[in-house]
Design a protein around this motif. Structure first.
Motif, mmCIF file in Angstrom:
data_model
loop_
_atom_site.group_PDB
_atom_site.id
_atom_site.type_symbol
_atom_site.label_atom_id
_atom_site.label_comp_id
_atom_site.label_asym_id
_atom_site.label_seq_id
_atom_site.Cartn_x
_atom_site.Cartn_y
_atom_site.Cartn_z
ATOM 1 N N VAL A 51 0.840 -1.203 0.000
ATOM 2 C CA VAL A 51 0.000 0.000 0.000
ATOM 3 C C VAL A 51 0.877 1.255 0.000
ATOM 4 O O VAL A 51 0.604 2.217 -0.727
ATOM 5 C CB VAL A 51 -0.968 -0.009 1.205
ATOM 6 C CG1 VAL A 51 -1.657 1.333 1.377
ATOM 7 C CG2 VAL A 51 -2.009 -1.109 1.048
ATOM 8 N N SER A 52 1.940 1.247 0.779
ATOM 9 C CA SER A 52 2.842 2.403 0.829
ATOM 10 C C SER A 52 3.514 2.641 -0.520
ATOM 11 O O SER A 52 3.649 3.780 -0.957
ATOM 12 C CB SER A 52 3.914 2.189 1.895
ATOM 13 O OG SER A 52 3.336 2.172 3.168
ATOM 14 N N ALA A 53 3.948 1.569 -1.146
ATOM 15 C CA ALA A 53 4.618 1.703 -2.442
ATOM 16 C C ALA A 53 3.662 2.195 -3.525
ATOM 17 O O ALA A 53 4.069 2.915 -4.438
ATOM 18 C CB ALA A 53 5.236 0.368 -2.856
ATOM 19 N N ALA A 54 2.400 1.813 -3.420
ATOM 20 C CA ALA A 54 1.418 2.209 -4.429
ATOM 21 C C ALA A 54 0.850 3.602 -4.187
ATOM 22 O O ALA A 54 0.224 4.182 -5.064
ATOM 23 C CB ALA A 54 0.284 1.190 -4.470
ATOM 24 N N SER A 55 1.082 4.142 -2.992
ATOM 25 C CA SER A 55 0.520 5.445 -2.634
ATOM 26 C C SER A 55 1.499 6.568 -2.970
ATOM 27 O O SER A 55 2.707 6.387 -2.945
ATOM 28 C CB SER A 55 0.209 5.481 -1.136
ATOM 29 O OG SER A 55 -0.716 4.476 -0.803
ATOM 30 N N GLN A 58 1.865 9.827 2.275
ATOM 31 C CA GLN A 58 1.626 9.075 3.504
ATOM 32 C C GLN A 58 0.131 9.096 3.855
ATOM 33 O O GLN A 58 -0.416 8.084 4.282
ATOM 34 C CB GLN A 58 2.447 9.660 4.645
ATOM 35 C CG GLN A 58 2.296 8.917 5.952
ATOM 36 C CD GLN A 58 3.144 9.508 7.062
ATOM 37 O OE1 GLN A 58 3.834 10.507 6.873
ATOM 38 N NE2 GLN A 58 3.095 8.897 8.212
ATOM 39 N N MET A 59 -0.515 10.218 3.666
ATOM 40 C CA MET A 59 -1.946 10.328 3.975
ATOM 41 C C MET A 59 -2.767 9.391 3.095
ATOM 42 O O MET A 59 -3.709 8.757 3.562
ATOM 43 C CB MET A 59 -2.422 11.780 3.804
ATOM 44 C CG MET A 59 -3.876 11.973 4.186
ATOM 45 S SD MET A 59 -4.282 11.448 5.872
ATOM 46 C CE MET A 59 -3.541 12.747 6.808
ATOM 47 N N GLN A 60 -2.405 9.296 1.839
ATOM 48 C CA GLN A 60 -3.109 8.387 0.941
ATOM 49 C C GLN A 60 -2.934 6.937 1.405
ATOM 50 O O GLN A 60 -3.877 6.152 1.363
ATOM 51 C CB GLN A 60 -2.599 8.551 -0.488
ATOM 52 C CG GLN A 60 -3.358 7.712 -1.502
ATOM 53 C CD GLN A 60 -2.798 7.856 -2.913
ATOM 54 O OE1 GLN A 60 -1.669 8.315 -3.111
ATOM 55 N NE2 GLN A 60 -3.592 7.466 -3.894
ATOM 56 N N ALA A 61 -1.749 6.578 1.861
ATOM 57 C CA ALA A 61 -1.503 5.226 2.361
ATOM 58 C C ALA A 61 -2.361 4.946 3.591
ATOM 59 O O ALA A 61 -2.975 3.872 3.705
ATOM 60 C CB ALA A 61 -0.024 5.048 2.685
ATOM 61 N N VAL A 62 -2.418 5.907 4.496
ATOM 62 C CA VAL A 62 -3.231 5.739 5.707
ATOM 63 C C VAL A 62 -4.707 5.608 5.351
ATOM 64 O O VAL A 62 -5.417 4.749 5.885
ATOM 65 C CB VAL A 62 -3.004 6.917 6.685
ATOM 66 C CG1 VAL A 62 -4.013 6.895 7.818
ATOM 67 C CG2 VAL A 62 -1.586 6.877 7.227
ATOM 68 N N GLN A 63 -5.163 6.453 4.428
ATOM 69 C CA GLN A 63 -6.571 6.405 4.028
ATOM 70 C C GLN A 63 -6.912 5.124 3.278
ATOM 71 O O GLN A 63 -8.061 4.721 3.235
ATOM 72 C CB GLN A 63 -6.912 7.627 3.174
ATOM 73 C CG GLN A 63 -6.935 8.900 3.963
ATOM 74 C CD GLN A 63 -7.142 10.123 3.093
ATOM 75 O OE1 GLN A 63 -6.884 10.111 1.893
ATOM 76 N NE2 GLN A 63 -7.605 11.203 3.718
ATOM 77 N N THR A 64 -5.933 4.484 2.691
ATOM 78 C CA THR A 64 -6.161 3.218 2.001
ATOM 79 C C THR A 64 -6.160 2.054 2.979
ATOM 80 O O THR A 64 -7.006 1.163 2.904
ATOM 81 C CB THR A 64 -5.069 2.992 0.926
ATOM 82 O OG1 THR A 64 -5.093 4.078 0.014
ATOM 83 C CG2 THR A 64 -5.288 1.691 0.193
#
Length: 145
Positions: A51-55, A58-64
């Motif tokens: 998820v982190s690599a695809a985001s 950081q906020m987008q990763a957390v929201q995912t």
């Protein structure tokens, strides 16, 4: 590796509290519990890495990841049996790694199940872990290019 250490420390602390504060009797093998924990933590950290690599942020990763965590918790049989869920939702439960981890832990801790009983859970978690690791590496490599 650091997060694996934190995961093991956290799980061990929870198990010790459950044993001493709530008088939980661990009937099964603690080594088998540790084996499942290692595979599950690797799967979880791999999913987080993916998820982190695809985001992009950081906020987008957390929201995912947050909705994914809630879905896993509520549909894995943690709070109520999967059989009591809507037939529309039950298939989702059987593709979540937490479902298999919970089943394995309940079987090992409460019923003194050995590896022969929880082999299916172990195989699913292992395959899921490998898939998440491979996907995380592929996405991360593409992001580096």
């Amino acid at each position: 590796m650091v997060y694996m250490g934190f995961g093991f420390l956290s799980a061990t602390t929870m198990l010790v509290v459950a044993v001493y504060a709530f008088n939980l009797v661990v009937r099964g093998s603690v080594l088998l519990i540790a084996l499942f924990l290692a595979v599950f933590l690797t799967a979880s950290l791999s999913l987080g890495t993916l998820v982190s690599a695809a985001s992009r942020t950081q906020m987008q990763a957390v929201q995912t990841i947050m909705p994914m965590i809630y879905i896993m918790i509520f549909l894995s049989g943690t709070f109520y049996p999967i059989e009591a869920m809507s037939p529309l939702v039950q298939p989702i439960s059987y593709v979540l790694p937490l479902t298999y981890m919970i089943h394995a832990l309940r079987s090992i801790i409460v019923k003194d199940a050995g590896l022969e009983v929880v082999t299916g859970d172990f195989i699913f978690l292992s395959v899921y872990t490998i898939i998440m690791l491979v996907l995380a590496v592929v996405v991360f490599q593409k992001k580096l290019e």
